[in-house]
Design a protein around this motif. Sequence first.
Motif, PDB file in Angstrom:
ATOM      1  N   GLU A  46       0.834  -1.204   0.000  1.00 49.91           N
ATOM      2  CA  GLU A  46       0.000   0.000   0.000  1.00 49.91           C
ATOM      3  C   GLU A  46       0.870   1.257   0.000  1.00 49.91           C
ATOM      4  O   GLU A  46       0.667   2.178  -0.787  1.00 49.91           O
ATOM      5  CB  GLU A  46      -0.906  -0.008   1.245  1.00 49.91           C
ATOM      6  N   SER A  47       1.852   1.273   0.874  1.00 52.86           N
ATOM      7  CA  SER A  47       2.732   2.428   0.955  1.00 52.86           C
ATOM      8  C   SER A  47       4.093   1.964   1.450  1.00 52.86           C
ATOM      9  O   SER A  47       4.181   1.279   2.465  1.00 52.86           O
ATOM     10  CB  SER A  47       2.135   3.459   1.915  1.00 52.86           C
ATOM     11  N   LEU A  73       7.767   8.356   0.286  1.00 55.19           N
ATOM     12  CA  LEU A  73       6.946   7.166   0.044  1.00 55.19           C
ATOM     13  C   LEU A  73       6.722   6.855  -1.423  1.00 55.19           C
ATOM     14  O   LEU A  73       6.772   7.732  -2.284  1.00 55.19           O
ATOM     15  CB  LEU A  73       5.561   7.369   0.674  1.00 55.19           C
ATOM     16  N   ASN A  75       3.506   5.072  -3.165  1.00 58.63           N
ATOM     17  CA  ASN A  75       2.184   4.600  -2.757  1.00 58.63           C
ATOM     18  C   ASN A  75       1.431   3.876  -3.861  1.00 58.63           C
ATOM     19  O   ASN A  75       1.641   4.153  -5.045  1.00 58.63           O
ATOM     20  CB  ASN A  75       1.308   5.795  -2.336  1.00 58.63           C
ATOM     21  N   ALA A  79      -3.817   4.257  -1.765  1.00 62.84           N
ATOM     22  CA  ALA A  79      -3.199   4.212  -0.435  1.00 62.84           C
ATOM     23  C   ALA A  79      -3.926   5.132   0.540  1.00 62.84           C
ATOM     24  O   ALA A  79      -4.220   6.284   0.234  1.00 62.84           O
ATOM     25  CB  ALA A  79      -1.736   4.615  -0.527  1.00 62.84           C
ATOM     26  N   LEU A  82      -0.053   4.524   5.988  1.00 63.78           N
ATOM     27  CA  LEU A  82       1.318   4.020   6.015  1.00 63.78           C
ATOM     28  C   LEU A  82       1.490   3.333   7.365  1.00 63.78           C
ATOM     29  O   LEU A  82       1.222   3.942   8.408  1.00 63.78           O
ATOM     30  CB  LEU A  82       2.309   5.188   5.894  1.00 63.78           C
TER      31      LEU A  82
END
Length: 627
Positions: A46-47, A73, A75, A79, A82
Amino acid sequence: MKFLYLILFMTLYFGCSKTSDENSNEEKDSEKVIVNDPHSYANPEESKIIHLDWDATVSFDEKVISAVATLTLENSDNAAFLFLDTKELSIEKITLDDGEEETHYEIGERDPFLGKSLKVEIKPETKKVVITYSTSPEAEALQWLTPAQTADKEHPFLFTQSQAILARSWVPIQDSPGIRFTYNAKVKVPDELMALMSAENPIEKSTEGVYSFQMKQAIPAYLLALAVGDLEFQELGPRTGVYAEPSVVSKAAYEFAELEAMVAAAEELYGPYQWEQYDLIVLPPSFPFGGMENPRLTFATPTILAGDRSLTSLVAHELAHSWSGNLVTNATWNDFWLNEGFTVYFENRIMEKLYGRDYSEMLTSLAAQDLQEEIESMTSEGMAADTKLKLALNGRNPDDGMTSIAYDKGYLFLRSLEEEVGREKFDSFLKEYFTKNAFKVMTTEEFVNELKVNLYEKNGLVINQDNIDKWIYSEGLPENAPKPISDKFDIVDTQWTHYGEGIGFEQLDTEGWSSHEWLHFVRGTPEDLDMEQMKKMDQTFGLTNSGNSEVLTEWLVQSIKHQYEPAYSRLEDFLINTGRRKFLMPLYKELIKTEEGMQMARSIYGKARPNYHFVSTYSLDPLLENK
Ligand code: BES
Ligand code: ZN
């Protein structure tokens, strides 16, 4: 708690795209590898962190590092969060990108090993998460030493130990070996001290105690490292050098004089050194390990400064990690043998190249003995499942995997492959393996596939899957395991035979023995030597006064076994002044076998414990604390 399990058992998918070779075998490799790291809360699918900027101030008075960590990041399209790993950190505030406004975050429940998750609300377009925080004085990765605990006794010292999952106790990060990031840092320390990191390092002190660092190659969090102390640098070669406290640096430079040649030998074996500079730092004696392969700057124990360059295989080991581990990294701590077994194999090849087969066979014979003993003791302690190469450390401290299985069984497995296909084929396989998988993660299963395709099929050979499975997924050692043979040790054994036949210690032929031969000799001390004989042995060979930490430890173990009291004050002194777990464990374990020994052990431990690092007390407390 429910949330924790959800995260724990969530399967994490992250890309592990390989070089796009034309070779059709590569097609399989470019598929996504499914990696579930049971020792991290991170959600890289996701991140994912790709860069860290770390701005920190080190306070020895408070035993605290206060810092701002800016995480860059990458992503996924949708997303929303985090997830980071933390342990005993105080989070002050979290902002996003250049904004002033604080973002919402949640801190999860504490797990004794994993610490707490930090769930930060982000948007798909969030580029940076900025975390202002400070560490706890009890941070497990950090050891704060008073001047008295250093070699020169004048200035305090701080060092970190991030492997396996302690980085999270000094930086809020995705602390999983499969997640790599570059980093820049600015660190403020007291004026008179120097700061060093696993990065491009200064060679002189700055006047205001401010240091800047850059690590251009992406590394996993367990390779983040910092050392702060009264340090000096001495160059050893064009791309090698050593840092140590002023009174230690020239001794260290003598001990490691062959460092440049070692790097060259390693490159000849398995390809270019990819980290530019290779330095060592000799830490104060409480460092809990022999060495730690922090990139560009291996951390080393002062117990390898034997004065005769006899313990430098440890340096070869840490250097070898610059390929096995730091370039090709175990995907999770269950695959730890991929880091250590390969490194022991590589280490021995470096030693063989520099000092010959006789020499390296002494080292491997000693390791094979250790392994045999450890398998027996693990089996008798109900830990037989941990004698498999592929570990099952889920829900446990990954430190439990640091046994000679990963190291020496791993080594013997690779050696068995070398012996099966021949050195030439095995070496070209390994060289390609390190090149192709550089800066990537490796699972045990993927490695087996590599073997099948690139070692066997490529050479028109057929893999014996049963044999491979036996090595990796079965307990103990397969019957066909290689048995290192050292002619030199056979000669050492003959001396004990002579002794048994009535020849005195002075008449034994010990001329020109290396410390490895001494180590083997001391290990062979007959159980039935009486006090007079022990005394004679000691007087003849000066064992209680040995300056070689390996030989000394073995002699002290024998002294405890034989209740040879003249060695006890040296024993106490050594236990109080050394924090290296590898030496502490066998000594304390031997002591606690008897009632009086237990009392002595507890009394020494009481005095010594404040000098030990968390890693060592974690292993020793269960043995020695009153329950
Ligand atoms: N990476 C290890 C040390 C380590 C392993 C720290 C697991 C924390 C968790 C290092 O390379 C190592 O293996 N050190 C050995 C020396 C080596 C010559 C076997 C040690 O410290 O004894
Ligand atoms: Zn290692």
